[in-house]
Design a protein around this motif. Structure first.
Motif, PDB file in Angstrom:
ATOM      1  N   LEU A 186       0.811  -1.213   0.000  1.00 18.10           N
ATOM      2  CA  LEU A 186       0.000   0.000   0.000  1.00 18.10           C
ATOM      3  C   LEU A 186       0.847   1.266   0.000  1.00 18.10           C
ATOM      4  CD1 LEU A 186      -2.654  -1.156   2.610  1.00 18.10           C
ATOM      5  CD2 LEU A 186      -2.941  -1.038   0.135  1.00 18.10           C
ATOM      6  N   GLY A 187       2.150   1.140   0.220  1.00 20.87           N
ATOM      7  CA  GLY A 187       3.023   2.307   0.218  1.00 20.87           C
ATOM      8  C   GLY A 187       2.594   3.335   1.246  1.00 20.87           C
ATOM      9  N   ASP A 188       2.584   4.599   0.831  1.00 18.01           N
ATOM     10  CA  ASP A 188       2.222   5.688   1.745  1.00 18.01           C
ATOM     11  C   ASP A 188       0.757   5.656   2.162  1.00 18.01           C
ATOM     12  OD1 ASP A 188       4.805   6.595   1.603  1.00 18.01           O
ATOM     13  OD2 ASP A 188       4.393   8.119   0.071  1.00 18.01           O
ATOM     14  N   ALA A 189      -0.048   4.863   1.471  1.00 19.36           N
ATOM     15  CA  ALA A 189      -1.468   4.782   1.835  1.00 19.36           C
ATOM     16  C   ALA A 189      -1.673   4.023   3.146  1.00 19.36           C
ATOM     17  CB  ALA A 189      -2.264   4.115   0.716  1.00 19.36           C
ATOM     18  N   TRP A 190      -0.662   3.263   3.577  1.00 19.80           N
ATOM     19  CA  TRP A 190      -0.744   2.555   4.863  1.00 19.80           C
ATOM     20  C   TRP A 190      -0.054   3.408   5.915  1.00 19.80           C
ATOM     21  CZ3 TRP A 190      -3.339  -0.860   7.450  1.00 19.80           C
ATOM     22  CH2 TRP A 190      -2.802  -1.515   8.556  1.00 19.80           C
ATOM     23  N   GLN A 191      -0.845   4.120   6.718  1.00 22.75           N
ATOM     24  CA  GLN A 191      -0.326   5.012   7.748  1.00 22.75           C
ATOM     25  C   GLN A 191      -1.146   4.856   9.020  1.00 22.75           C
ATOM     26  OE1 GLN A 191       0.115   9.136   6.584  1.00 22.75           O
ATOM     27  NE2 GLN A 191       0.476   8.585   4.440  1.00 22.75           N
ATOM     28  N   ASP A 192      -0.466   4.814  10.142  1.00 16.39           N
ATOM     29  CA  ASP A 192      -1.126   4.779  11.453  1.00 16.39           C
ATOM     30  C   ASP A 192      -2.093   3.615  11.575  1.00 16.39           C
ATOM     31  OD1 ASP A 192       0.192   7.212  12.134  1.00 16.39           O
ATOM     32  OD2 ASP A 192      -1.360   8.328  11.055  1.00 16.39           O
ATOM     33  N   GLY A 193      -1.775   2.496  10.907  1.00 16.10           N
ATOM     34  CA  GLY A 193      -2.637   1.331  10.999  1.00 16.10           C
ATOM     35  C   GLY A 193      -3.956   1.491  10.282  1.00 16.10           C
ATOM     36  N   LYS A 194      -3.998   2.360   9.265  1.00 14.54           N
ATOM     37  CA  LYS A 194      -5.211   2.600   8.486  1.00 14.54           C
ATOM     38  C   LYS A 194      -4.864   2.635   6.998  1.00 14.54           C
ATOM     39  CE  LYS A 194      -6.902   5.631  12.205  1.00 14.54           C
ATOM     40  NZ  LYS A 194      -7.400   6.994  12.559  1.00 14.54           N
ATOM     41  N   VAL A 195      -5.850   2.336   6.151  1.00 11.71           N
ATOM     42  CA  VAL A 195      -5.670   2.357   4.702  1.00 11.71           C
ATOM     43  C   VAL A 195      -6.266   3.654   4.163  1.00 11.71           C
ATOM     44  CG1 VAL A 195      -6.134   1.202   2.518  1.00 11.71           C
ATOM     45  CG2 VAL A 195      -5.793  -0.152   4.592  1.00 11.71           C
TER      46      VAL A 195
ATOM     47  N   PRO B 140     -16.076   6.154  -0.259  1.00  6.99           N
ATOM     48  CA  PRO B 140     -15.482   6.831   0.906  1.00  6.99           C
ATOM     49  C   PRO B 140     -14.048   6.390   1.132  1.00  6.99           C
ATOM     50  CG  PRO B 140     -16.948   5.089   1.617  1.00  6.99           C
ATOM     51  CD  PRO B 140     -17.129   5.205   0.143  1.00  6.99           C
ATOM     52  N   ASN B 141     -13.262   7.276   1.700  1.00  2.00           N
ATOM     53  CA  ASN B 141     -11.862   6.973   1.983  1.00  2.00           C
ATOM     54  C   ASN B 141     -11.773   6.173   3.282  1.00  2.00           C
ATOM     55  OD1 ASN B 141      -9.048   7.340   3.006  1.00  2.00           O
ATOM     56  ND2 ASN B 141      -8.856   8.545   1.136  1.00  2.00           N
ATOM     57  N   ALA B 142     -11.111   5.014   3.202  1.00  2.00           N
ATOM     58  CA  ALA B 142     -11.047   4.117   4.357  1.00  2.00           C
ATOM     59  C   ALA B 142     -10.158   4.642   5.474  1.00  2.00           C
ATOM     60  CB  ALA B 142     -10.562   2.735   3.918  1.00  2.00           C
ATOM     61  N   GLY B 143      -9.326   5.640   5.191  1.00  2.42           N
ATOM     62  CA  GLY B 143      -8.455   6.183   6.224  1.00  2.42           C
ATOM     63  C   GLY B 143      -9.021   7.412   6.906  1.00  2.42           C
ATOM     64  N   VAL B 144     -10.113   7.941   6.365  1.00  2.03           N
ATOM     65  CA  VAL B 144     -10.725   9.151   6.908  1.00  2.03           C
ATOM     66  C   VAL B 144     -11.789   8.771   7.937  1.00  2.03           C
ATOM     67  CG1 VAL B 144     -12.126  11.181   6.346  1.00  2.03           C
ATOM     68  CG2 VAL B 144     -10.291  10.457   4.802  1.00  2.03           C
ATOM     69  N   GLU B 145     -11.746   9.378   9.094  1.00  2.00           N
ATOM     70  CA  GLU B 145     -12.760   9.191  10.134  1.00  2.00           C
ATOM     71  C   GLU B 145     -12.857   7.747  10.633  1.00  2.00           C
ATOM     72  OE1 GLU B 145     -16.212  12.297   9.193  1.00  2.00           O
ATOM     73  OE2 GLU B 145     -15.481  11.313   7.386  1.00  2.00           O
ATOM     74  N   MET B 146     -11.751   7.020  10.541  1.00  2.00           N
ATOM     75  CA  MET B 146     -11.679   5.705  11.169  1.00  2.00           C
ATOM     76  C   MET B 146     -11.288   5.929  12.626  1.00  2.00           C
ATOM     77  SD  MET B 146      -9.418   2.369  10.039  1.00  2.00           S
ATOM     78  CE  MET B 146      -9.778   0.740  10.726  1.00  2.00           C
ATOM     79  N   GLN B 147     -12.242   5.801  13.501  1.00  2.00           N
ATOM     80  CA  GLN B 147     -12.048   6.151  14.908  1.00  2.00           C
ATOM     81  C   GLN B 147     -10.995   5.278  15.574  1.00  2.00           C
ATOM     82  OE1 GLN B 147     -13.510   8.683  16.410  1.00  2.00           O
ATOM     83  NE2 GLN B 147     -13.032   8.339  18.572  1.00  2.00           N
TER      84      GLN B 147
END
Length: 327
Positions: A207-216, A232-239
């Motif tokens: 996933l490269g840079d798309a994998w950050q802080d344990g989120k996609v 929707p973006n899977a890394g946005v608003e993932m609590q």
């Protein structure tokens, strides 16, 4: 690297290494016959699988085949554990608002999670069998991780290090069976039939840079009957990140290698990006119009769930399913 399990007449399929562009693959019985076998012996198997993967991407490997998603089962056709969270509180907030209820404050610090059936998953291109349309069949687009062994009481950092692979999910749900089950105070069961996963599972580095802080941090693309329904973006608003979700499970139990932990339905507060399930659209209609308009899935309906990288290339292949009558 990218891994898949071809159907071969056995319960667990045959492990294949798949090229990055999803065009070629090769079976690797000398390393591991099944994905579960590779996960059980990951420290030894992973470098050898990675070497095959590198060869596939740079040249040709003896015995390679054209990759065919129709021959794939779920990467793990069955698993020791399938625990699904609800990490996108925008989804939870919407459902609660439609019912005229507030979201409890604890939901923002303590993840929701249920344990689904994991003894038999649907293949990514298999039909979704429907016994009764009145049960309210729905799709749910999600992301999931596959773990290595996780000890009891593991912390968030240790849980993050245990993430081996990622997949996409269609968490099939029978919405109209949920109220009676929840009223019993004992969680989901009949309302959660067999789940399906993407043809390919990938290591986080894919996933490269798309994998950050344990989120996609990429859009999840959901098409319903051939029309884009949500992205929707899977890394946005993932609590809650995946390491946090895994740590939630590990609070009172060990996780065995091959355990699957899901994100819950991907959802953004920006409604212009659409939804990843019909229930969310129905909740919006209830809030705005007083009642839902969009029906649940019926025989012949189709759903497609995929994700593309920044260059537009498919990462996991696609879940592509059609609703058929159960016989």
């Amino acid at each position: 690297m990218k891994l898949a399990s071809y159907k071969n007449g056995t319960r667990d399929g045959a492990l294949h290494v798949v090229s990055r562009d999803l065009t070629r693959c090769v079976v690797v019985p000398d390393i591991a016959r099944t994905l579960q076998g590779a996960l059980d012996n990951w420290l030894e198997a992973a470098p050898r699988l990675q070497a095959i993967y590198a060869q596939l991407n740079t040249g040709h490997v003896s015995g390679e085949l054209a990759f065919d998603p129709a021959r794939c089962h779920s990467p793990l056709p069955r698993a020791y554990q399938w625990a699904d969270g609800s990490a996108y509180l925008t989804h939870v907030e919407l459902v609660r608002k439609a019912r005229g209820a507030e979201v409890p404050e604890s939901f923002y610090s303590d993840p929701l999670m249920y344990q689904g059936g994991s003894d038999a998953f649907l293949a990514p291109t298999a039909a979704i069998p429907l016994r009764d349309p009145a049960w309210g069949l729905d799709f749910e687009g999600e992301v999931a991780v596959v773990t290595g062994d996780v000890p009891l009481g593991a912390g968030i950092e240790q849980c993050g290090q245990a993430i081996r692979l990622l997949m996409l999910v269609n968490d099939v749900t029978l919405r109209n069976l949920i109220p009676n089950e929840l009223a019993k105070g004992f969680g989901f069961f009949q309302s959660k039939p067999a789940t399906s996963f993407s043809p390919v599972a990938v290591t986080p580095d894919e996933l490269g840079d798309a994998w950050q802080d344990g989120k996609v941090h990429l859009p999840l693309l959901v098409d319903y009957n051939g029309t884009r329904f949500g992205q929707p973006n899977a890394g946005v608003e993932m609590q809650f990140s995946f390491p946090q979700l895994i740590a939630h499970v590990a609070k009172t139990r060990e996780l065995s290698a091959g355990s699957i932990v899901g994100s819950g339905t991907v959802s953004n507060s920006d409604r212009k990006v659409g939804s990843c399930c019909l229930a969310e659209q129905r909740m919006i209609e209830t809030i705005e119009q007083g009642a839902p308009v969009t029906p649940f899935m019926k025989l012949g309906d189709t759903v497609r769930i995929a994700m593309r990288d920044a260059a537009g290339a498919s990462i996991f292949g696609a879940i592509e399913q059609k609703v058929t009558a159960h016989e």
